[in-house]
Design an enzyme around this catalytic site. Sequence first.
Site, PDB file in Angstrom:
ATOM      1  N   VAL A 167       0.834  -1.203   0.000  1.00 34.27           N
ATOM      2  CA  VAL A 167       0.000   0.000   0.000  1.00 34.27           C
ATOM      3  C   VAL A 167       0.866   1.249   0.000  1.00 34.27           C
ATOM      4  O   VAL A 167       0.661   2.179  -0.793  1.00 34.27           O
ATOM      5  CB  VAL A 167      -0.968   0.008   1.203  1.00 34.27           C
ATOM      6  CG1 VAL A 167      -1.859   1.252   1.162  1.00 34.27           C
ATOM      7  CG2 VAL A 167      -1.840  -1.245   1.203  1.00 34.27           C
ATOM      8  N   LEU A 182      -3.053 -13.883  -4.488  1.00 35.73           N
ATOM      9  CA  LEU A 182      -4.215 -14.203  -5.301  1.00 35.73           C
ATOM     10  C   LEU A 182      -5.076 -12.961  -5.492  1.00 35.73           C
ATOM     11  O   LEU A 182      -5.472 -12.322  -4.511  1.00 35.73           O
ATOM     12  CB  LEU A 182      -5.061 -15.300  -4.649  1.00 35.73           C
ATOM     13  CG  LEU A 182      -4.557 -16.743  -4.782  1.00 35.73           C
ATOM     14  CD1 LEU A 182      -3.281 -16.965  -3.987  1.00 35.73           C
ATOM     15  CD2 LEU A 182      -5.637 -17.720  -4.323  1.00 35.73           C
ATOM     16  N   HIS A 241      -3.295 -16.536   9.653  1.00 38.59           N
ATOM     17  CA  HIS A 241      -3.971 -17.330   8.630  1.00 38.59           C
ATOM     18  C   HIS A 241      -2.958 -18.313   8.060  1.00 38.59           C
ATOM     19  O   HIS A 241      -1.803 -17.953   7.800  1.00 38.59           O
ATOM     20  CB  HIS A 241      -4.517 -16.366   7.564  1.00 38.59           C
ATOM     21  CG  HIS A 241      -4.660 -16.953   6.204  1.00 38.59           C
ATOM     22  ND1 HIS A 241      -5.480 -18.008   5.932  1.00 38.59           N
ATOM     23  CD2 HIS A 241      -4.094 -16.610   5.022  1.00 38.59           C
ATOM     24  CE1 HIS A 241      -5.401 -18.297   4.640  1.00 38.59           C
ATOM     25  NE2 HIS A 241      -4.563 -17.466   4.073  1.00 38.59           N
ATOM     26  N   TYR A 256      -7.821 -22.325  -0.570  1.00 34.24           N
ATOM     27  CA  TYR A 256      -7.413 -21.814  -1.879  1.00 34.24           C
ATOM     28  C   TYR A 256      -6.054 -22.407  -2.247  1.00 34.24           C
ATOM     29  O   TYR A 256      -5.305 -22.873  -1.374  1.00 34.24           O
ATOM     30  CB  TYR A 256      -7.389 -20.284  -1.919  1.00 34.24           C
ATOM     31  CG  TYR A 256      -6.398 -19.615  -0.988  1.00 34.24           C
ATOM     32  CD1 TYR A 256      -5.059 -19.466  -1.352  1.00 34.24           C
ATOM     33  CD2 TYR A 256      -6.809 -19.098   0.237  1.00 34.24           C
ATOM     34  CE1 TYR A 256      -4.150 -18.833  -0.515  1.00 34.24           C
ATOM     35  CE2 TYR A 256      -5.904 -18.467   1.082  1.00 34.24           C
ATOM     36  CZ  TYR A 256      -4.578 -18.340   0.706  1.00 34.24           C
ATOM     37  OH  TYR A 256      -3.678 -17.719   1.531  1.00 34.24           O
ATOM     38  N   ASP A 299     -27.784  12.587   1.224  1.00 37.96           N
ATOM     39  CA  ASP A 299     -29.018  13.368   1.218  1.00 37.96           C
ATOM     40  C   ASP A 299     -29.472  13.485   2.664  1.00 37.96           C
ATOM     41  O   ASP A 299     -29.394  12.539   3.441  1.00 37.96           O
ATOM     42  CB  ASP A 299     -30.088  12.767   0.314  1.00 37.96           C
ATOM     43  CG  ASP A 299     -30.558  11.395   0.761  1.00 37.96           C
ATOM     44  OD1 ASP A 299     -29.822  10.711   1.508  1.00 37.96           O
ATOM     45  OD2 ASP A 299     -31.653  10.981   0.348  1.00 37.96           O
ATOM     46  N   GLY A 338     -31.243  15.516   9.972  1.00 39.86           N
ATOM     47  CA  GLY A 338     -31.246  14.063   9.854  1.00 39.86           C
ATOM     48  C   GLY A 338     -30.261  13.637   8.781  1.00 39.86           C
ATOM     49  O   GLY A 338     -30.365  14.077   7.636  1.00 39.86           O
TER      50      GLY A 338
END
Length: 822
Positions: free
Chosen positions: A15, A52, A225, A259, A551, A565
């Site tokens: 990243v 993957l 994992h 996988y 909105d 709101g």
Amino acid sequence: MSTTPRVVIIGAGIVGANLADELTERGWDRVTVLDQGPLPLTGGSTSHAPGLVYQTGPSKTMTAFAQYTVEKFTGLDADGAWCFNRVGGLEIATTAERLADLHRKQGWATSWGVPGEVVGPQECAKLHPLLDPDRILGGLHTPTDGLAKASRAVDALARRAQARGARFQGGTRVVGVRQSGGRVTGVETTRGEVPADIVVCCAGFWGRAVGAMAGMNLPLLPMAHQYVHTGPLPELAGRNDEHGEARMPILRHQDRDLYFREHVDRLGVGSYAHRPMPVGLEDLPRVDGPTEASMPSMLPFTGEDFAESWEYARRLLPALETARIEDGFNGVFSFTPDGGPLIGESPETAGFWIAEAVWVTHSAGVARSVAQLLVDGRSEVELHGCDVHRFDEIETAEAYVEETARQNFIEIYDVKHPLQPRLSPRDLRVSPFHARQKELGAVFLEAHGWERPHWYGANAALAKELPMDWRPPSRDAWSGMFHDPSVVAVEAWRTRTAVALYDMTPLKRLEIGGPGALAYLDGLTTGKMDKSVGAVTYTLLLDAAGGVRSDITVARLGEQEFQVGVNGNIDLDYFRRRLPGDGSVQLRDVTGGTCCIGVWGPLARDLVQPLSRDDFSHEGLKFFRCKRAHIAGIPVTAMRLSYVGELGWEVYTSAEYGRRLWDVLYEAGRGLGVVAAGRAAFNSLRLEKGYRAWGTDMTTEHDPYEAGVGFAVRPDKGPFVGRDALAGRDESTVTRRLTCLTVDDGRSVVLGSEPVFLDGDPAGYVTSAAFSHTLGTPIAYAWLPASATPGTPVEIKYFDRMVRATVAAEPLVDPEMKRIRR
């Protein structure tokens, strides 16, 4: 001398390197990337990621991120070596439920522009010769998916960014974030201070610790994992070389949380089938000089947790029956309460940004969006499902994050229904009416910790009273899940013919006041705010490019007092950031201390007026007006508006009076046929009226005229955010439009995200859908070309079949608005 901001990126993984590349490509050349590990193999998740890249999922945004990752990495190399190997993806089904889900996923792929096809067992075996076709029912083949070589991509991206002026510095641990006057000024490191105007935390599973240095609580949990490498397989001998590594599609066996990918003549096998393994940063191994086999993010392999997965892998792939596991590890990744990334700027420290919980699959797309936010002020891909501020406070508590992230790990490959609620934690946030709702057999779904009645079991007894034209057809198992068609029909029927009570408490309410409140709201919204006290305005928040960021409803309760709101915590963060520094505007979230009942239906006035000395007549309280009043002596604020398209009010009061208000209204309404009604009926009724749901029907990717809410824009009122971007646009200039559809067969209910075909070609996708009980037919809204005018035939792909539908003029019910204005 460069005038671009000084940017420090914490973390040189996939990243951080992508972000440095994206920023320098946009001309920002004062970029420094810091990492505590050595470069380029830092020892974080990127260094061991199997790579993957499956592009398709239910989220349009996440798919767009993955598509860009594929596009970018395909054109990237490191000294001629590939960074992306487009071998394709294959997800196989061993159960009928999974095969149906693969058809649904193929629909998502079509909606989002990813090629894919569901194929039979023999074709699966041709694509992946190690598969036993007798053990599978079929698979989804996506030819543009493939393998990302993450560590190689980091090296190539870093070189490119460095050539444009970026600086990468390894062996540098960040120990503090410098701030002054509420703004970041730099970072403290083990090698001294690095000044900065902007700091972006891309530290992966270390992100929570780095965020805390800036006073930011990140809802992130590191978890392990399992991944193993087999020994050499004779069946792979000679198929691949060291340069290519793989030729067969990457493979997912999601029915067993597995996988697979090739590593030349070996297979890599990953499993999510084991127990959740949360990891404390203090438990990470200390490694001097990470290698591919040893790094802080690789914990010792626990073979007992993998044993059952290995047996399932051997059954699926006969080549593994005589194979052995050569090595394995428990790799650390980041998980969040809802499985999405964390993107955004600190609410407390301006200039401190995060891009966390991002996997290799989405890394380039997330980095591009963050770079666009920093340089341009907006992302071309809408981000509400990734915004770190989407979580309410309870959702960032450590116990909540750990429990929900663990559950996300367990369910990562599960077939999940769009309405499927989490099972725990529950009852975190309840309205004052909760006890009464339980007495009425409410079936609760959950959102942001709120218990929200979806329908009420007590209304089942009224199903026998339904007129024939209100009786719904039977549904297929999928659309009927988490739903009771007959009960929902009763609630819709009573709303349209008598009166119903809706719990609107979970909708977030802000109190905005002070001498600068009017000007503040006027500059942020598309509507005219300078109206008389008692006015209620439906209006929009736009971004600088004219996209619909929300909105909202603004009620003017006094000269300097407004109740607003909004759609959630992202809006609260937006308003907070734009408060003037002179203290002329005060902002408070009043949701928890208040409650709201929607009292709607043609007999709403017959219910409310006898309980009050205040005037609830049409003249006494007109449409889109509000006033303070008393109902049965209870002080309330009544707003005459309705998102179900019927006469009535949103009635607000303090939480302490909530249960009393419910009891009074419910008891007084017995003779009028009152029912409590839930979100399922609400959604059906609001779609009949063509009322949009922000985040589902429209986002920042759409302008008001495309979304059908151009009526809320008042460009002549004066300056507001997004006004200039809308110049020259109106309903006549749009090339796409949020379009109403009715389903031709009168019974097929779709749920959302399905592709829509025009003249046989994919042309758009469904946003919202429901069964219209008033009209007796399923309806949907979809984004389609503007050329699809009323009467145009289309087809919706629902799992593996095509459903015929027709473009309809909207709104479908009461287009003259007579019912709501009586």
